[in-house]
Design a protein around this motif. Structure first.
Motif, short mmCIF file in Angstrom:
data_model
loop_
_atom_site.label_atom_id
_atom_site.label_comp_id
_atom_site.label_asym_id
_atom_site.label_seq_id
_atom_site.Cartn_x
_atom_site.Cartn_y
_atom_site.Cartn_z
N MET A 1 0.84 -1.16 0.00
CA MET A 1 0.00 0.00 0.00
C MET A 1 0.90 1.23 0.00
N ALA A 2 0.63 2.17 -0.88
CA ALA A 2 1.46 3.37 -1.00
C ALA A 2 0.88 4.52 -0.18
N ASP A 3 1.77 5.34 0.37
CA ASP A 3 1.32 6.54 1.08
C ASP A 3 0.68 7.50 0.09
N GLN A 4 -0.39 8.15 0.52
CA GLN A 4 -1.04 9.14 -0.32
C GLN A 4 -1.64 10.23 0.56
N LYS A 5 -1.78 11.42 0.01
CA LYS A 5 -2.40 12.53 0.73
C LYS A 5 -3.87 12.18 0.95
N ILE A 6 -4.42 12.49 2.13
CA ILE A 6 -5.78 12.07 2.45
C ILE A 6 -6.72 13.22 2.81
N GLY A 7 -6.30 14.45 2.58
CA GLY A 7 -7.15 15.59 2.93
C GLY A 7 -8.52 15.53 2.27
N GLN A 8 -8.55 15.30 0.97
CA GLN A 8 -9.83 15.22 0.25
C GLN A 8 -10.66 14.03 0.72
N LEU A 9 -10.00 12.91 0.99
CA LEU A 9 -10.69 11.73 1.51
C LEU A 9 -11.39 12.05 2.82
N LEU A 10 -10.68 12.72 3.73
CA LEU A 10 -11.27 13.08 5.01
C LEU A 10 -12.43 14.05 4.82
N ASP A 11 -12.29 14.99 3.88
CA ASP A 11 -13.40 15.91 3.56
C ASP A 11 -14.61 15.14 3.05
N THR A 16 -14.64 16.18 10.82
CA THR A 16 -14.51 17.52 11.37
C THR A 16 -13.74 17.44 12.68
N ALA A 17 -13.30 18.57 13.17
CA ALA A 17 -12.61 18.65 14.46
C ALA A 17 -13.11 19.88 15.20
N ASP A 18 -13.17 19.80 16.51
CA ASP A 18 -13.63 20.89 17.34
C ASP A 18 -12.48 21.83 17.62
N LEU A 19 -12.28 22.82 16.75
CA LEU A 19 -11.19 23.77 16.86
C LEU A 19 -11.75 25.19 16.90
N GLU A 20 -11.10 26.05 17.66
CA GLU A 20 -11.45 27.46 17.68
C GLU A 20 -10.75 28.16 16.52
N ALA A 21 -11.24 29.33 16.14
CA ALA A 21 -10.69 30.06 15.00
C ALA A 21 -9.21 30.39 15.18
N ASP A 22 -8.77 30.63 16.41
CA ASP A 22 -7.38 30.99 16.63
C ASP A 22 -6.50 29.81 17.06
N ASP A 23 -7.04 28.60 17.07
CA ASP A 23 -6.22 27.41 17.34
C ASP A 23 -5.25 27.17 16.20
N MET A 24 -4.06 26.68 16.52
CA MET A 24 -3.05 26.42 15.50
C MET A 24 -2.65 24.94 15.57
N PRO A 25 -3.32 24.07 14.82
CA PRO A 25 -2.95 22.64 14.84
C PRO A 25 -1.49 22.45 14.43
N THR A 26 -0.81 21.57 15.15
CA THR A 26 0.60 21.31 14.86
C THR A 26 0.86 19.88 14.39
N ASP A 27 0.01 18.96 14.79
CA ASP A 27 0.20 17.56 14.41
C ASP A 27 -1.16 16.90 14.26
N ALA A 28 -1.17 15.77 13.57
CA ALA A 28 -2.41 15.00 13.39
C ALA A 28 -2.09 13.52 13.36
N LEU A 29 -3.01 12.74 13.92
CA LEU A 29 -2.94 11.29 13.88
C LEU A 29 -4.31 10.82 13.43
N VAL A 30 -4.36 10.09 12.32
CA VAL A 30 -5.63 9.71 11.71
C VAL A 30 -5.72 8.18 11.64
N LEU A 31 -6.83 7.64 12.15
CA LEU A 31 -7.09 6.20 12.03
C LEU A 31 -8.10 6.01 10.92
N ILE A 32 -7.82 5.09 10.01
CA ILE A 32 -8.69 4.86 8.86
C ILE A 32 -9.08 3.39 8.79
N LYS A 33 -10.38 3.15 8.65
CA LYS A 33 -10.89 1.80 8.42
C LYS A 33 -11.25 1.73 6.94
N ALA A 34 -10.74 0.73 6.25
CA ALA A 34 -10.99 0.59 4.82
C ALA A 34 -11.45 -0.83 4.51
#
Length: 75
Positions: A1-11, A16-34
């Motif tokens: 399985m090859a790594d691929q960008k998943i932004g559109q997939l998640l969209d 969604t994530a519960d973030l405030e307008a001035d929050d600055m995300p620095t890292d992400a960990l995503v679990l995917i069931k396929a």
């Protein structure tokens, strides 16, 4: 399985994530069931480029605590 960008997939999945307008995300960990072509189920983990294994464990532990304390969100 090859790594691929998943932004559109998640969209497309409506993630969604519960973030405030001035929050600055620095890292992400995503679990995917396929579902695989043969009907099997696979789990994959995606992470931001700078997230090391210690950070992964910390985010995972934090997420488990949030789920345990608040219950799993329903529909």
């Amino acid at each position: 399985m090859a790594d691929q960008k998943i932004g559109q997939l998640l969209d497309n999945l409506g993630v969604t994530a519960d973030l405030e307008a001035d929050d600055m995300p620095t890292d992400a960990l995503v679990l995917i069931k396929a579902v695989q072509p043969d009907g099997g189920v696979a789990i994959s983990i995606g992470k931001s480029e700078t997230l090391d294994w210690v950070g992964q464990l910390g985010l995972l532990h934090g997420a488990l605590t949030l789920i345990s304390d608040n219950g799993v969100e329903g529909p």
